[in-house]
Structure formats: C-alpha cells, structure tokens
Design a protein around this motif. Structure first.
Motif, PDB file in Angstrom:
ATOM      1  N   UNK A  66      12.665   1.848  14.177  1.00  0.00           N
ATOM      2  CA  UNK A  66      13.002   3.114  13.289  1.00  0.00           C
ATOM      3  C   UNK A  66      12.073   3.248  11.960  1.00  0.00           C
ATOM      4  N   UNK A  67      11.492   4.662  11.687  1.00  0.00           N
ATOM      5  CA  UNK A  67      10.799   3.634  10.292  1.00  0.00           C
ATOM      6  C   UNK A  67      11.391   3.479   8.783  1.00  0.00           C
ATOM      7  N   UNK A  68      12.276   3.044   9.134  1.00  0.00           N
ATOM      8  CA  UNK A  68      13.152   2.174   7.258  1.00  0.00           C
ATOM      9  C   UNK A  68      12.829   0.795   8.134  1.00  0.00           C
ATOM     10  N   UNK A  69      13.369   0.813   9.459  1.00  0.00           N
ATOM     11  CA  UNK A  69      13.213  -0.919   9.546  1.00  0.00           C
ATOM     12  C   UNK A  69      12.032  -0.884   9.636  1.00  0.00           C
ATOM     13  N   UNK A  70      10.324  -0.666   9.624  1.00  0.00           N
ATOM     14  CA  UNK A  70       9.187  -0.920   9.270  1.00  0.00           C
ATOM     15  C   UNK A  70       9.071  -0.790   7.574  1.00  0.00           C
ATOM     16  N   UNK A  71       9.380   0.051   7.218  1.00  0.00           N
ATOM     17  CA  UNK A  71       9.743   0.555   5.956  1.00  0.00           C
ATOM     18  C   UNK A  71       9.686  -1.411   5.457  1.00  0.00           C
ATOM     19  N   UNK A  72      10.878  -1.475   5.576  1.00  0.00           N
ATOM     20  CA  UNK A  72      10.919  -2.791   4.675  1.00  0.00           C
ATOM     21  C   UNK A  72      10.911  -3.559   5.351  1.00  0.00           C
ATOM     22  N   UNK A  73      10.209  -3.753   6.678  1.00  0.00           N
ATOM     23  CA  UNK A  73       9.058  -5.088   6.847  1.00  0.00           C
ATOM     24  C   UNK A  73       8.163  -4.758   6.004  1.00  0.00           C
ATOM     25  N   UNK A  74       7.213  -4.246   5.552  1.00  0.00           N
ATOM     26  CA  UNK A  74       6.000  -4.109   4.895  1.00  0.00           C
ATOM     27  C   UNK A  74       6.367  -3.913   3.539  1.00  0.00           C
ATOM     28  N   UNK A  75       7.629  -3.169   3.059  1.00  0.00           N
ATOM     29  CA  UNK A  75       6.822  -3.148   1.678  1.00  0.00           C
ATOM     30  C   UNK A  75       7.090  -1.685   1.267  1.00  0.00           C
ATOM     31  N   UNK A  76       6.898  -0.199   2.053  1.00  0.00           N
ATOM     32  CA  UNK A  76       6.312   0.450   1.763  1.00  0.00           C
ATOM     33  C   UNK A  76       7.858   1.368   1.829  1.00  0.00           C
ATOM     34  N   UNK A  77       7.746   2.806   1.438  1.00  0.00           N
ATOM     35  CA  UNK A  77       8.762   3.602   0.945  1.00  0.00           C
ATOM     36  C   UNK A  77       9.235   4.825   2.254  1.00  0.00           C
ATOM     37  N   UNK A  78       9.585   5.121   2.546  1.00  0.00           N
ATOM     38  CA  UNK A  78      10.049   6.269   3.882  1.00  0.00           C
ATOM     39  C   UNK A  78      10.114   7.641   3.197  1.00  0.00           C
ATOM     40  N   UNK A  79       8.871   8.411   3.000  1.00  0.00           N
ATOM     41  CA  UNK A  79       8.821   9.395   3.022  1.00  0.00           C
ATOM     42  C   UNK A  79      10.352  10.569   3.641  1.00  0.00           C
ATOM     43  N   UNK A  80       9.915  10.411   4.881  1.00  0.00           N
ATOM     44  CA  UNK A  80      10.075  11.603   5.397  1.00  0.00           C
ATOM     45  C   UNK A  80      10.719  10.328   6.925  1.00  0.00           C
ATOM     46  N   UNK A 138       8.554  14.100  12.057  1.00  0.00           N
ATOM     47  CA  UNK A 138       7.533  13.126  12.149  1.00  0.00           C
ATOM     48  C   UNK A 138       8.399  11.916  11.216  1.00  0.00           C
ATOM     49  N   UNK A 139       7.420  10.378  11.642  1.00  0.00           N
ATOM     50  CA  UNK A 139       7.770   9.853  10.340  1.00  0.00           C
ATOM     51  C   UNK A 139       7.447   9.506   9.009  1.00  0.00           C
ATOM     52  N   UNK A 140       6.828   9.798   8.005  1.00  0.00           N
ATOM     53  CA  UNK A 140       5.836   9.446   6.910  1.00  0.00           C
ATOM     54  C   UNK A 140       6.191   8.037   6.616  1.00  0.00           C
ATOM     55  N   UNK A 141       5.819   6.754   6.259  1.00  0.00           N
ATOM     56  CA  UNK A 141       5.555   6.039   5.343  1.00  0.00           C
ATOM     57  C   UNK A 141       4.167   5.836   4.118  1.00  0.00           C
ATOM     58  N   UNK A 142       4.845   5.542   3.088  1.00  0.00           N
ATOM     59  CA  UNK A 142       4.151   5.341   2.048  1.00  0.00           C
ATOM     60  C   UNK A 142       3.771   3.917   1.506  1.00  0.00           C
ATOM     61  N   UNK A 143       2.870   3.481   1.461  1.00  0.00           N
ATOM     62  CA  UNK A 143       2.312   2.032   1.154  1.00  0.00           C
ATOM     63  C   UNK A 143       1.327   2.259   0.165  1.00  0.00           C
ATOM     64  N   UNK A 144       1.372   0.785  -0.785  1.00  0.00           N
ATOM     65  CA  UNK A 144       0.015   1.204  -1.725  1.00  0.00           C
ATOM     66  C   UNK A 144      -1.422   0.260  -1.219  1.00  0.00           C
ATOM     67  N   UNK A 145      -1.687   0.323   0.531  1.00  0.00           N
ATOM     68  CA  UNK A 145      -2.485  -0.614   1.106  1.00  0.00           C
ATOM     69  C   UNK A 145      -2.438  -1.087   2.203  1.00  0.00           C
ATOM     70  N   UNK A 146      -2.633   0.007   3.565  1.00  0.00           N
ATOM     71  CA  UNK A 146      -1.978   0.071   4.598  1.00  0.00           C
ATOM     72  C   UNK A 146      -2.652  -0.997   6.143  1.00  0.00           C
ATOM     73  N   UNK A 147      -3.385  -1.997   5.117  1.00  0.00           N
ATOM     74  CA  UNK A 147      -4.185  -2.733   5.547  1.00  0.00           C
ATOM     75  C   UNK A 147      -3.232  -3.808   5.329  1.00  0.00           C
ATOM     76  N   UNK A 179      -0.478  -6.386   7.953  1.00  0.00           N
ATOM     77  CA  UNK A 179      -0.237  -7.585   7.896  1.00  0.00           C
ATOM     78  C   UNK A 179       1.406  -7.683   8.180  1.00  0.00           C
ATOM     79  N   UNK A 180       1.628  -7.161   6.958  1.00  0.00           N
ATOM     80  CA  UNK A 180       2.705  -7.679   6.195  1.00  0.00           C
ATOM     81  C   UNK A 180       4.025  -7.749   7.680  1.00  0.00           C
ATOM     82  N   UNK A 181       4.267  -5.945   8.491  1.00  0.00           N
ATOM     83  CA  UNK A 181       4.311  -5.580   9.309  1.00  0.00           C
ATOM     84  C   UNK A 181       4.382  -6.923  10.523  1.00  0.00           C
ATOM     85  N   UNK A 182       3.240  -6.770  11.117  1.00  0.00           N
ATOM     86  CA  UNK A 182       2.871  -8.263  11.948  1.00  0.00           C
ATOM     87  C   UNK A 182       3.556  -9.456  11.357  1.00  0.00           C
ATOM     88  N   UNK A 183       3.924 -10.339  10.328  1.00  0.00           N
ATOM     89  CA  UNK A 183       4.339 -11.330   9.699  1.00  0.00           C
ATOM     90  C   UNK A 183       5.936 -11.038   9.650  1.00  0.00           C
TER      91      UNK A 183
END
Length: 176
Positions: free
Chosen positions: A26-40, A99-108, A112-116
């Motif tokens: 889920x987007x919440x899981x993605x955001x946690x793994x990559x240090x992002x913020x779920x917008x919606x 739709x799920x939207x996650x805001x991050x400082x840098x998408x690249x 990479x954080x998600x993969x790690x």
C-alpha cells in the motif's frame, strides 16, 4: 541432466519468478520504506513500480523521475490515468480521486530507498550482470541454469543505468 547412455534428458523447469513473492504494498508502506509522505490514497495497493509511463499497467505506481532531458512530472496525468498512483516531488493539483500520491524530496533517491528496503525485508537472491558485451546472453544463461534448482525471475528488460535495479525488485512477474 544426463541419464543412461549419456543422452540429455529433458529438465522440468520451474516457473520463471523470484524465489519469494514480490511484495504488494500500500502507499503507506511505500512511503515508510522511502521516507515519503502520503498525500492521498494511503491504502491504495501496487504490484510494481515503473519509471516510464509507457510501461504502466493496472497495479503500477509511477515514479516521476527528473532527468537531464525529461521530467517525469510531465507525464503524470497520463501515468495516473493508467496506474494506481505516483511518487512525486511536485504534487498534482487537483488531486486525482482513488489514486495514491506520495511526496518525496527526490524521486530517484526514494526509488533507491524502496529497493534497499525490499532487499532487506525480503530475502531473495539477486544477481546483477554488468558489462558492455554479452550481457543479454549471460543473463539468459544464468537465469536458465538457476531456474533448474529454484524459482527464478528474470527481468524482461536490460537496464544500463542506476535506475534499472530498483523497479525490478518490486515487480511481480505474474501481475502482467
């Protein structure tokens, strides 16, 4: 495998896929793994990540990568019409429904954080082939050999940059 008389016997091969199931997140899981913020859409689930909007399919989340020549945010409307969500630096206005939207400082960096994080949490063997000649053949030969003894998944594309491995770690080969 060789049987009696030195003849090669057919080998029953396992399906070509990763040794453990690739996670649906889920987007919440993605955001946690990559240090992002779920917008919606915190509960919106994805089965794969892509960086090219032309490769989107239902269940994909799009990473809007800013490159030297192109900015993935340019393709955001098209990507959101096909996939379940996006990881962005610039949040779209208006926000799309469902739709799920996650805001991050840098998408690249986020990709990479998600993969790690996936590599740490899901213990599958990862083999990377590098070089400038013969990599496709080498990849095919290794995948064929490894699949004789364990479930194996081989990426359908050949990546030639730092953006190739992260999407491959979070792509369910059976989600096509």
């Amino acid at each position: 495998r060789r049987g009696s008389g030195g003849r090669a016997e057919p080998v029953e091969q396992s399906p070509v896929r990763v040794g453990v199931d690739v996670p649906s997140l889920a987007c919440e899981g993605h955001a946690g793994m990559m240090g992002g913020e779920v917008v919606t859409g915190a509960d919106v689930v994805s089965e794969s990540v892509v960086i090219d909007s032309r490769e989107l399919r239902p269940g994909s989340v799009f990473f809007a990568i800013k490159g030297d020549r192109l900015d993935g945010h340019t393709f955001l409307d098209d990507a959101l019409s096909k996939g379940v969500g996006a990881v962005v630096q610039n949040v779209p206005d208006p926000l799309p429904d469902g739709k799920g939207i996650i805001r991050v400082a840098d998408t690249t960096v986020a990709m990479q954080r998600l993969a790690r994080s996936i590599r740490r949490e899901y213990p599958f063997l990862l083999i990377g082939i590098t070089g400038s000649a013969g990599t496709a053949t080498t990849t095919d030969m290794i995948a064929t050999r490894v699949s004789m003894g364990r479930e194996t998944w081989k990426s359908g594309a050949h990546f030639h940059d730092c953006l190739g491995c992260p999407p491959a770690t979070h792509t369910d080969p059976y989600a096509h």
